[in-house]
Motif scaffolding. Structure first.
Motif, short mmCIF file in Angstrom:
data_model
loop_
_atom_site.label_atom_id
_atom_site.label_comp_id
_atom_site.label_asym_id
_atom_site.label_seq_id
_atom_site.Cartn_x
_atom_site.Cartn_y
_atom_site.Cartn_z
N ARG A 74 0.83 -1.21 0.00
CA ARG A 74 0.00 0.00 0.00
C ARG A 74 0.86 1.26 0.00
O ARG A 74 0.53 2.26 -0.66
N GLU A 75 1.96 1.22 0.76
CA GLU A 75 2.84 2.39 0.80
C GLU A 75 3.50 2.61 -0.57
O GLU A 75 3.60 3.76 -1.04
N LEU A 76 3.94 1.54 -1.21
CA LEU A 76 4.59 1.67 -2.52
C LEU A 76 3.65 2.20 -3.59
O LEU A 76 4.07 2.95 -4.48
N LEU A 77 2.40 1.81 -3.50
CA LEU A 77 1.43 2.19 -4.54
C LEU A 77 0.49 3.30 -4.09
O LEU A 77 -0.56 3.50 -4.71
N ALA A 78 0.84 4.01 -3.03
CA ALA A 78 -0.06 5.04 -2.50
C ALA A 78 -0.38 6.10 -3.55
O ALA A 78 -1.56 6.48 -3.73
N ASP A 79 0.64 6.59 -4.25
CA ASP A 79 0.38 7.63 -5.26
C ASP A 79 -0.39 7.07 -6.44
O ASP A 79 -1.26 7.75 -7.01
N ALA A 80 -0.11 5.83 -6.83
CA ALA A 80 -0.87 5.21 -7.92
C ALA A 80 -2.33 5.04 -7.53
O ALA A 80 -3.23 5.24 -8.37
N VAL A 81 -2.59 4.73 -6.27
CA VAL A 81 -3.98 4.59 -5.80
C VAL A 81 -4.68 5.95 -5.82
O VAL A 81 -5.85 6.06 -6.18
N ARG A 82 -3.96 7.02 -5.46
CA ARG A 82 -4.54 8.36 -5.51
C ARG A 82 -4.95 8.72 -6.94
O ARG A 82 -6.04 9.24 -7.18
N VAL A 83 -4.06 8.42 -7.88
CA VAL A 83 -4.38 8.68 -9.29
C VAL A 83 -5.56 7.83 -9.74
O VAL A 83 -6.44 8.30 -10.47
N ALA A 84 -5.60 6.58 -9.29
CA ALA A 84 -6.72 5.70 -9.67
C ALA A 84 -8.04 6.23 -9.14
O ALA A 84 -9.06 6.22 -9.85
N HIS A 85 -8.06 6.72 -7.90
CA HIS A 85 -9.30 7.28 -7.34
C HIS A 85 -9.71 8.54 -8.11
O HIS A 85 -10.90 8.77 -8.35
N TRP A 86 -8.73 9.35 -8.49
CA TRP A 86 -9.06 10.55 -9.28
C TRP A 86 -9.70 10.15 -10.61
O TRP A 86 -10.72 10.71 -11.02
N ALA A 87 -9.10 9.16 -11.28
CA ALA A 87 -9.64 8.70 -12.56
C ALA A 87 -11.03 8.09 -12.40
O ALA A 87 -11.92 8.29 -13.24
N ARG A 88 -11.22 7.36 -11.29
CA ARG A 88 -12.55 6.76 -11.05
C ARG A 88 -13.60 7.84 -10.86
O ARG A 88 -14.70 7.76 -11.42
N GLU A 89 -13.28 8.86 -10.08
CA GLU A 89 -14.26 9.93 -9.83
C GLU A 89 -14.51 10.76 -11.09
O GLU A 89 -15.65 11.17 -11.36
N ALA A 90 -13.44 10.99 -11.86
CA ALA A 90 -13.61 11.77 -13.09
C ALA A 90 -14.21 10.94 -14.22
O ALA A 90 -14.80 11.49 -15.16
N GLY A 91 -14.05 9.63 -14.14
CA GLY A 91 -14.57 8.75 -15.19
C GLY A 91 -13.77 8.77 -16.47
O GLY A 91 -14.25 8.32 -17.51
N LEU A 92 -12.54 9.29 -16.39
CA LEU A 92 -11.70 9.37 -17.58
C LEU A 92 -10.23 9.26 -17.20
O LEU A 92 -9.87 9.38 -16.03
N SER A 93 -9.42 9.01 -18.21
CA SER A 93 -7.98 8.90 -17.98
C SER A 93 -7.40 10.27 -17.63
O SER A 93 -7.75 11.27 -18.27
N PRO A 94 -6.52 10.36 -16.63
CA PRO A 94 -5.90 11.65 -16.32
C PRO A 94 -5.07 12.19 -17.47
O PRO A 94 -4.79 13.39 -17.53
N GLU A 95 -4.67 11.34 -18.41
CA GLU A 95 -3.91 11.81 -19.56
C GLU A 95 -4.75 12.69 -20.46
O GLU A 95 -4.21 13.47 -21.25
N GLN A 96 -6.08 12.57 -20.37
CA GLN A 96 -6.95 13.40 -21.19
C GLN A 96 -7.02 14.83 -20.66
O GLN A 96 -7.42 15.73 -21.40
N ASP A 97 -6.69 15.03 -19.41
CA ASP A 97 -6.66 16.37 -18.81
C ASP A 97 -5.50 16.40 -17.81
O ASP A 97 -5.71 16.56 -16.60
N ALA A 98 -4.30 16.24 -18.33
CA ALA A 98 -3.13 16.05 -17.46
C ALA A 98 -2.86 17.25 -16.57
O ALA A 98 -2.50 17.10 -15.40
N ALA A 99 -3.03 18.45 -17.10
CA ALA A 99 -2.74 19.65 -16.30
C ALA A 99 -3.67 19.74 -15.10
O ALA A 99 -3.24 20.00 -13.97
N ARG A 100 -4.94 19.50 -15.33
CA ARG A 100 -5.92 19.55 -14.22
C ARG A 100 -5.64 18.46 -13.20
O ARG A 100 -5.60 18.70 -12.00
N ALA A 101 -5.40 17.22 -13.69
CA ALA A 101 -5.17 16.09 -12.78
C ALA A 101 -3.90 16.32 -11.96
O ALA A 101 -3.88 16.09 -10.74
#
Length: 469
Positions: free
Chosen positions: A52-79
């Motif tokens: 969990r510690e190693l993947l903490a930032d990846a999990v944060r990005v995953a939650h952001w993508a889940r809430e946004a419903g899209l890949s963060p690469e589609q709006d990288a600056a905002r993400a």
């Protein structure tokens, strides 16, 4: 409403008499005893905490993508702004989230949803460990090879790394760069000697492996560079700690997670090596046939052991090739083995969805992998399969029983049919297009206790055979 079509058919395909059953049950009991980890391997809860510690930032990005419903690469600056990361960090953690199987991405519109590992991440240690192992298995994707590297040598280095990691696990201490380079050279030589490379009768025999002092300096330097890349990539996913002198690796040592992962893989290899059938060295078809008599738990152990000694992508391709054969029993077992593979098999399974033979199995596999029972949320009682696909799957499973001498189990198999009665089942079997329709109908007629029904089924088999309506 729940479906009458199970994700995993209840039909036991290989019957057993009493003398056969006893040794299988004894073997099952032996294999269900979980081996005790050796000294130095941490308990699962501590390993999960590290994952969990190693993947903490990846999990944060995953939650952001889940809430946004899209890949963060589609709006990288905002993400990146909302997550407090640089664009490069965002891309790296997005890649790690996908490799760890935290998300499901719709191939058509790119919509993002949470995978079961992300939903269970904080409460389920198994989810965290499986996510990290998926990332570990995909280390060469987490940090791609140098773009100017020789692709064939990159392939050799990737294929050789499991043996190097095994040596590191067995050494229980740091391994020097000189030792790793020598191991790499020897393993690559073995791989090249074993590889057929399309050899035919006119193909010359491979040249003998040259000793290290005779190797070209450029080749040696490139191998050292790629070994450094591999160790760096494994370090980036938390599998080992790396010490270097400048740009050159000096020594490496497995982390707690890396040591546990390699101990698990070595244990799986040992289990397979002890099996009477010797499944670890068999082809996919022979391995699956050797597992036909095993109950689900021991069979999964065999699948894991077989997979542990092979690169994931070629192993998945071999299982799918086995599934495309004529033996329905092997087809069903191949997809059971693919369930053990998990996320790394997703792309290959999606690629065969349009294959008429594999489509029902592939759809159910993908539904299982995406989390939850598809029958609980689908509007249709058949879940992800339409009526014709569900009927085709029923016939395919029944043909496995018929081909392997378990015809009488067809009566039990009737309970899993998507149709409410035999008359409707027979009518839909006739038009489902399965190549073994006639054989299944005749086998069903032979064992059905109602002679009126049996006569109707035999008539249907004759009509299908003769091409009648």
């Amino acid at each position: 409403m729940t479906s009458r079509t199970p994700r995993e058919p209840r039909l036991r395909l290989v019957p057993q008499n009493a003398p056969q059953r006893a040794p299988v049950q004894r073997r099952t009991g032996e294999r269900r005893r979980t081996p005790r980890p050796p000294k130095g391997v941490l308990p699962p809860e501590r390993l999960a905490r590290q994952a969990r510690e190693l993947l903490a930032d990846a999990v944060r990005v995953a939650h952001w993508a889940r809430e946004a419903g899209l890949s963060p690469e589609q709006d990288a600056a905002r993400a990146a702004g909302e997550l407090g990361m640089s664009t490069a960090e965002l891309r790296e953690n997005w890649s790690r989230a996908r490799l760890a199987g935290l998300l499901e991405i719709d191939g058509e519109d790119g919509a993002v949803s949470a995978g079961w590992r992300l939903r269970a991440w904080e409460r389920d240690d198994t989810a965290a460990l499986r996510g990290w192992v998926a990332l570990f298995d995909a280390w060469c994707l987490a940090r791609p090879a140098p773009p100017d590297a020789d692709p064939s040598l990159v392939t050799d280095v990737v294929a050789a790394m499991p043996q190097l990691l095994s040596v590191m696990r067995l050494s229980e201490g740091p391994v020097t760069a000189a030792g790793l380079i020598d191991l790499m050279r020897r393993r690559v030589a073995e791989l090249r000697a074993e590889r057929p490379d399309g050899a035919g009768p006119d193909t010359p025999a491979p040249e003998p492996v040259e000793p290290p002092e005779a190797e070209d300096r450029a080749t040696t330097a490139e191998r050292v560079r790629l070994l450094g890349w591999a160790l760096d990539a494994l370090s980036s996913v938390g599998a080992l700690t790396l010490h270097a002198r400048g740009d050159r690796p000096a020594r490496a040592r497995l982390t707690d997670l890396g040591s546990w992962a390699m101990w698990t893989k070595l244990e799986q290899i040992c289990v397979a090596a002890q099996s009477p059938a010797g499944n670890i060295e068999q082809s996919a078809v022979a391995m699956l046939r050797g597992c036909a008599n095993l109950t689900p738990g021991p069979a999964r152990a065999e699948y894991r052991a077989w997979l542990a000694v092979r690169p994931t992508a070629p192993a998945v391709d071999e299982l799918l090739a086995a599934a495309k054969g004529e033996d329905a029993l092997i087809r069903g077992l191949a997809f059971q083995a693919l369930r053990v593979v998990g996320a790394p098999a997703s792309e290959a399974v999606r690629a065969v969805v349009d294959d008429p033979v594999l489509r029902p199995y592939a759809l159910l596999w993908l539904a299982d992998h995406e989390g939850g029972d598809p029958r609980e949320t689908a509007e249709s009682s058949l879940g992800v399969l339409n009526r014709q696909e569900a009927t085709w799957l029923w016939v395919d499973t029944a043909s496995a029983a018929q081909e392997h001498g378990a015809e009488r189990l067809l009566l039990d198999h009737l309970d899993t049919a998507p149709q409410p009665n035999v008359a409707e089942l027979v009518d839909e079997i006739r038009i489902c297009g399965h190549p073994r329709t006639v054989q299944v109908l005749l086998a069903l007629a032979a064992v059905h206790p109602d002679q009126t029904v049996a006569k109707r089924v035999r008539r249907a088999a004759f009509q299908v055979h003769s091409g009648g309506a």
